[in-house]
Design a protein around this motif. Structure first.
Motif, PDB file in Angstrom:
ATOM      1  N   ILE B 101       0.834  -1.203   0.000  1.00 42.33           N
ATOM      2  CA  ILE B 101       0.000   0.000   0.000  1.00 42.33           C
ATOM      3  C   ILE B 101       0.866   1.250   0.000  1.00 42.33           C
ATOM      4  N   ALA B 102       1.975   1.194   0.712  1.00 44.88           N
ATOM      5  CA  ALA B 102       2.880   2.345   0.735  1.00 44.88           C
ATOM      6  C   ALA B 102       3.452   2.601  -0.649  1.00 44.88           C
ATOM      7  N   LEU B 103       3.828   1.525  -1.345  1.00 42.46           N
ATOM      8  CA  LEU B 103       4.337   1.688  -2.712  1.00 42.46           C
ATOM      9  C   LEU B 103       3.269   2.335  -3.591  1.00 42.46           C
ATOM     10  N   ALA B 106       2.760   6.175  -2.990  1.00 41.46           N
ATOM     11  CA  ALA B 106       3.844   7.115  -3.273  1.00 41.46           C
ATOM     12  C   ALA B 106       3.656   7.636  -4.687  1.00 41.46           C
ATOM     13  N   ARG B 107       3.445   8.926  -4.811  1.00 40.89           N
ATOM     14  CA  ARG B 107       3.075   9.503  -6.110  1.00 40.89           C
ATOM     15  C   ARG B 107       4.170   9.312  -7.154  1.00 40.89           C
ATOM     16  N   ASN B 108       5.438   9.197  -6.709  1.00 44.58           N
ATOM     17  CA  ASN B 108       6.519   9.130  -7.689  1.00 44.58           C
ATOM     18  C   ASN B 108       6.712   7.746  -8.302  1.00 44.58           C
ATOM     19  N   ILE B 109       6.059   6.729  -7.749  1.00 43.53           N
ATOM     20  CA  ILE B 109       6.212   5.426  -8.411  1.00 43.53           C
ATOM     21  C   ILE B 109       4.897   4.780  -8.796  1.00 43.53           C
ATOM     22  N   ALA B 110       3.758   5.316  -8.303  1.00 41.62           N
ATOM     23  CA  ALA B 110       2.479   4.671  -8.599  1.00 41.62           C
ATOM     24  C   ALA B 110       1.673   5.498  -9.594  1.00 41.62           C
ATOM     25  N   CYS B 118      -4.995   3.760  -2.753  1.00 40.11           N
ATOM     26  CA  CYS B 118      -4.166   3.514  -1.576  1.00 40.11           C
ATOM     27  C   CYS B 118      -4.275   4.649  -0.568  1.00 40.11           C
ATOM     28  N   ARG B 119      -4.294   5.878  -1.057  1.00 43.80           N
ATOM     29  CA  ARG B 119      -4.435   7.017  -0.145  1.00 43.80           C
ATOM     30  C   ARG B 119      -5.773   6.952   0.583  1.00 43.80           C
ATOM     31  N   LEU B 164       5.688   5.541   5.395  1.00 40.44           N
ATOM     32  CA  LEU B 164       6.573   4.903   4.428  1.00 40.44           C
ATOM     33  C   LEU B 164       6.419   5.547   3.052  1.00 40.44           C
ATOM     34  N   ALA B 165       5.176   5.841   2.678  1.00 41.07           N
ATOM     35  CA  ALA B 165       4.940   6.475   1.379  1.00 41.07           C
ATOM     36  C   ALA B 165       5.639   7.827   1.336  1.00 41.07           C
ATOM     37  N   GLU B 166       5.589   8.577   2.450  1.00 39.91           N
ATOM     38  CA  GLU B 166       6.276   9.869   2.483  1.00 39.91           C
ATOM     39  C   GLU B 166       7.779   9.681   2.305  1.00 39.91           C
ATOM     40  N   GLU B 167       8.303   8.622   2.936  1.00 38.24           N
ATOM     41  CA  GLU B 167       9.733   8.346   2.812  1.00 38.24           C
ATOM     42  C   GLU B 167      10.098   8.032   1.362  1.00 38.24           C
ATOM     43  N   ILE B 168       9.227   7.236   0.702  1.00 37.15           N
ATOM     44  CA  ILE B 168       9.507   6.890  -0.698  1.00 37.15           C
ATOM     45  C   ILE B 168       9.465   8.151  -1.564  1.00 37.15           C
TER      46      ILE B 168
END
Lengths: 271, 270, 262
Positions: B101-103, B106-110, B118-119, B164-168
């Motif tokens: 879900i974190a992946l 993350a806007r830069n990879i999904a 997911c959000r 985690l999404a923020e970290e990605i």
């Protein structure tokens, strides 16, 4: 970098044999712990109910909709109480957290040997225990009501705020403090001119952050009799009045979202 | 520059206020004060009751000096075991679910649709208080640790996936691009380009969440979702403050141990 | 006026930062303290106003033994020693004016300073100093909005508003560009001349020291190994202070600069 010689062919691996084995053993152990734990839960579960769950969920859902909108007229006061519990709770918590944080921070504590451990103990014990447990305790000591909820929220928040605050104090730039000391300032003046300006943004951030959390927590305090909208939730649940439950949940959701929005706005304005 | 020394000397100096507009400044101050006293007024404290309660409060504090681990030892042991089991399983399951879900969040990879879904899951999980979720799960799945396990797993997803999404989203693009440039597949890219960057944070957050889950598991029993909370509730109902003190001390000690361990582990992975 | 006798500082780690330093600074005398990094320059300055407590030896300011003072008396003596720092050490979230006025903290009571109600004479003096360093229009800006050179000017104002007899200056130019460095050094030395202040200026830039200061003291491994005029800094002396290196170039540029400046 381990390179194994297998029948004359060099094979590159990330880890050597021993660390590979240790890793596998750890994963195995973790797997076994998880499996045993899961079996314990499974033993105590009446699987018949679980298989029946979709039907029950659908049943509850069916009863809960549509929510009983007229009930909203009775929710004004509880929401007001909830807001007050969160806000006053945060306010009083901050009043106590500030001195405790100064006593707990390595660079400002008057005594590392005696006072710092006491301050740290207060921080750990107040934040280890959930606000609902504090509420339970206070209801049994000072009786049910909004006041017990407010005190519970503030006690729980002391440790949380003081911990973040003393970490901020320990991270300040000591040069600025030294410069103020060098002017011949007293201890208190050094605090006001050298330390406080540096931690003020952190303080504001912590206050708003905790207020946001407290809004969430104060919505359920009523379940143990400590006031707020949780009281209505509890009585509606007891009478299986699902249309009221769904309305209350919706109201709580809205309150939480508004709280998060406000805190984000305030944080943006400060930092 | 219109400011000259002559115009300044002799004039008093005042610190420029935080809010420049004086109407708004005073308005906010008045509103805040009025609200503060209205809120205080709504507290409606029954001081007589509080006064009577002080004696009980004193007994409670005194109980910490001689906590009673013995008379309800088996209840305490069982409750604690259940809390620990719920904590461990829900943390593991929660982490496992929150990584994909974190992946996705993350806007830069999904891609956008995945991102929105997911959000949405994350927002729902974060907006609902654990206790409320537990009440619903108890109503649906019946009493017992299963409801608690599900509640904590659900709460873990919102917490972990969001951070985690923020970290990605904050990760170093160049490193990830370099891996992509080698012609790797999507999974290889995640494995070599993204995972190494977020691993320390993931471990740190997981241990932090383990700590939170344990603390939460102590209250879920109040609504019948298993764990030490039920024992605690009973002890409160019977005013057995010695037992209450014993349970609270155990909780505090476990939390302290967990925090100590997490400090060590976080220091090692970073 | 300032007299150091056998001043020694040994840190808890066992590092000997200063050993038996004897130094005398006359009234109105400005000295540059040079030496390699870790020579103990910073420690020496901090031992005088007791931001660092010396292990043994004495520092006397106008007959007052600074090393034996209790905290109240120490604060009173600190007012007479203005300090200027390497990284400016301004309180960044306070305004320029508050930073300057913080130099008066030793003179006003707690509540006055807490409420920012400084006496009008202090406020006027702050305005005058800011005007002198060309920052009057910045008075209500926050310190973190200023450039490096501007911040150091504010730092100088903060030290001067204390009405000190002695300035302790710790690497005032270390984080500034060459031009600003000279401006700051000139400002400090001019101010000392105007007000008849003595000063100890820690500086690692030998050029700058030679340009602005009449007496140079060199410290190495916690001991004074040179004390003399700027022209006495020959390549031999520099080698003794800093170690083997080609010093001719350094000294020549100094001469050029001095002519250029004049």
């Amino acid at each position: 970098m381990p390179i194994n010689d297998k029948n004359g062919v060099k094979v590159w691996q990330v880890r050597d044999r021993n660390s590979q084995l240790i890793r596998w053993a750890m994963w195995m152990a973790a797997g076994i712990i998880f499996y045993v734990s899961w079996m314990k839960i499974s033993d105590q579960t009446t699987w018949f109910f679980v298989y029946d769950a979709p039907r029950i969920a659908a049943d509850i859902g069916g009863r809960a909709f549509p929510p009983r909108w007229s009930y909203i007229s009775q929710l004004g006061k509880p929401i007001w109480d909830t807001l007050n519990i969160a806000t006053l709770g945060t306010f009083f918590a901050l009043c106590m957290a500030v001195p405790i944080a100064f006593l707990a921070a390595r660079n400002t504590t008057p005594s590392k040997l005696f006072i710092r451990p006491i301050a740290l103990l207060i921080i750990v014990s107040t934040r280890s225990i959930n606000s609902l447990i504090w509420a339970l305790l206070l209801v049994s000591i000072i009786g049910p009501g909004v006041f017990a909820g407010m005190v519970a929220i503030s006690i729980r928040s002391i440790g949380f705020c003081a911990k973040l605050l003393y970490e901020a104090i320990e991270e300040i730039d000591e040069n600025q403090v030294e410069a103020i000391t060098a002017t011949g300032a007293t201890r208190w003046q050094t605090m006001v001119f050298g330390i406080v300006p540096q931690i003020l943004p952190a303080f504001a951030g912590i206050a708003v952050f905790r207020w946001d959390i407290n809004i969430r927590e104060s919505t359920v305090l009523g379940l143990v009799g400590a006031g707020g909208i949780g009281l209505q939730l509890q009585s509606s649940l007891n009478t299986l009045a699902w249309p009221q439950v769904s309305l209350i949940l919706a109201v709580i959701l809205v309150a939480v979202v508004i709280g998060e929005w406000v805190s984000a706005k305030v944080r943006g304005a400060i930092i | 520059m219109s400011v000259t020394l002559e115009s300044q000397v002799g004039t008093p100096w005042k610190k420029p206020p935080f809010i420049q507009n004086s109407t708004i400044r005073w308005g906010l101050l008045i509103i805040a004060t009025v609200y503060f006293f209205m809120a205080l007024g709504s507290m409606d404290v029954n001081w007589e009751r509080v006064y009577f309660g002080l004696e009980r409060g004193r007994r409670f504090v005194a109980a910490f000096l001689h906590p009673d681990f013995g008379s309800r030892a088996s209840d305490i042991k069982e409750g604690m075991m259940e809390s620990v089991i719920m904590t461990v399983t829900s943390t593991v399951v929660g982490i496992t679910i929150s990584i994909p879900i974190a992946l996705g969040a993350a806007r830069n990879i999904a891609p956008l649709p995945v991102y929105l879904v997911c959000r949405f899951i994350i927002s729902i999980s974060r907006a609902l208080n654990e206790i409320i979720v537990a009440i619903l799960f108890v109503a649906i799945f019946g009493f017992g640790p299963l409801a608690g396990f599900l509640t904590l797993s659900f709460a873990t997803i919102g917490f972990l996936a969001k951070l985690l999404a923020e970290e990605i989203e904050d990760m170093n693009k160049v490193q990830a691009e370099a891996v992509k440039a080698t012609g790797s597949s999507w999974l290889q890219w995640i494995n070599f380009g993204v995972q190494p960057q977020i691993m320390p944070r993931l471990i740190g957050l997981s241990i932090y969440r383990l700590d939170i889950n344990f603390r939460e598991s102590a209250v879920l029993g109040l609504v019948g979702a298993g764990g030490i909370g039920a024992t605690l509730n009973t002890a409160f109902d019977r005013y057995e403050f010695d037992t209450v003190a014993a349970i609270l001390l155990i909780i505090i000690v476990v939390v302290m141990i967990l925090e100590y361990l997490s400090g060590i582990i976080r220091a090692r992975v970073q | 006026m300032l007299k150091l006798e056998k001043l020694t500082k040994v840190y808890k780690t066992g590092d000997k930062a200063l050993s038996d330093v004897d130094l005398e600074v006359g009234k109105g005398q400005v000295i540059a303290l040079i030496g390699p990094s870790g020579a103990g320059k910073s420690t020496l300055i901090r031992c005088i106003n007791r931001l660092v407590d010396p292990s043994s030896g004495t520092a006397t300011l106008d007959g007052v033994n600074l090393t034996s003072l209790g905290s109240g008396a120490l604060r009173r003596e600190r007012r007479r020693m203005g300090m200027i720092f390497q990284e400016y050490a301004l309180v960044e979230r306070l305004t320029v004016m508050e930073n300057v006025l913080s130099g008066r903290l030793g003179y006003v009571g707690f509540w006055r300073s807490f409420l920012r109600k400084f006496p009008q004479s202090d406020v006027d003096e702050a305005y005058r100093l800011l005007d002198r360093v060309g920052l009057l229009h910045m008075a209500d800006k926050r310190a973190d909005e200023l450039s490096g050179g501007q911040r150091q000017r504010v730092g100088i104002c903060r030290a001067l508003i204390q009405d000190p007899a002695l300035l302790l200056v710790d690497e005032p130019t270390a984080s500034l560009d060459p031009k600003t460095s000279r401006e700051i050094m000139r400002l400090i030395t001019e101010m000392c001349k105007e007000r008849g202040l003595a000063a100890i200026i820690n500086i690692h830039d030998v050029n700058l020291a030679q340009m602005f200061v009449q007496r140079v003291v060199a410290l190495n491994l916690g001991e004074i190994i040179f004390d003399g005029g700027p022209t006495e800094l020959t390549p031999d002396v520099l080698t003794r202070i800093y170690g083997e290196e080609d010093w001719e170039a350094t000294i020549e540029t100094v001469d050029d600069d001095e002519e250029g400046e004049a």
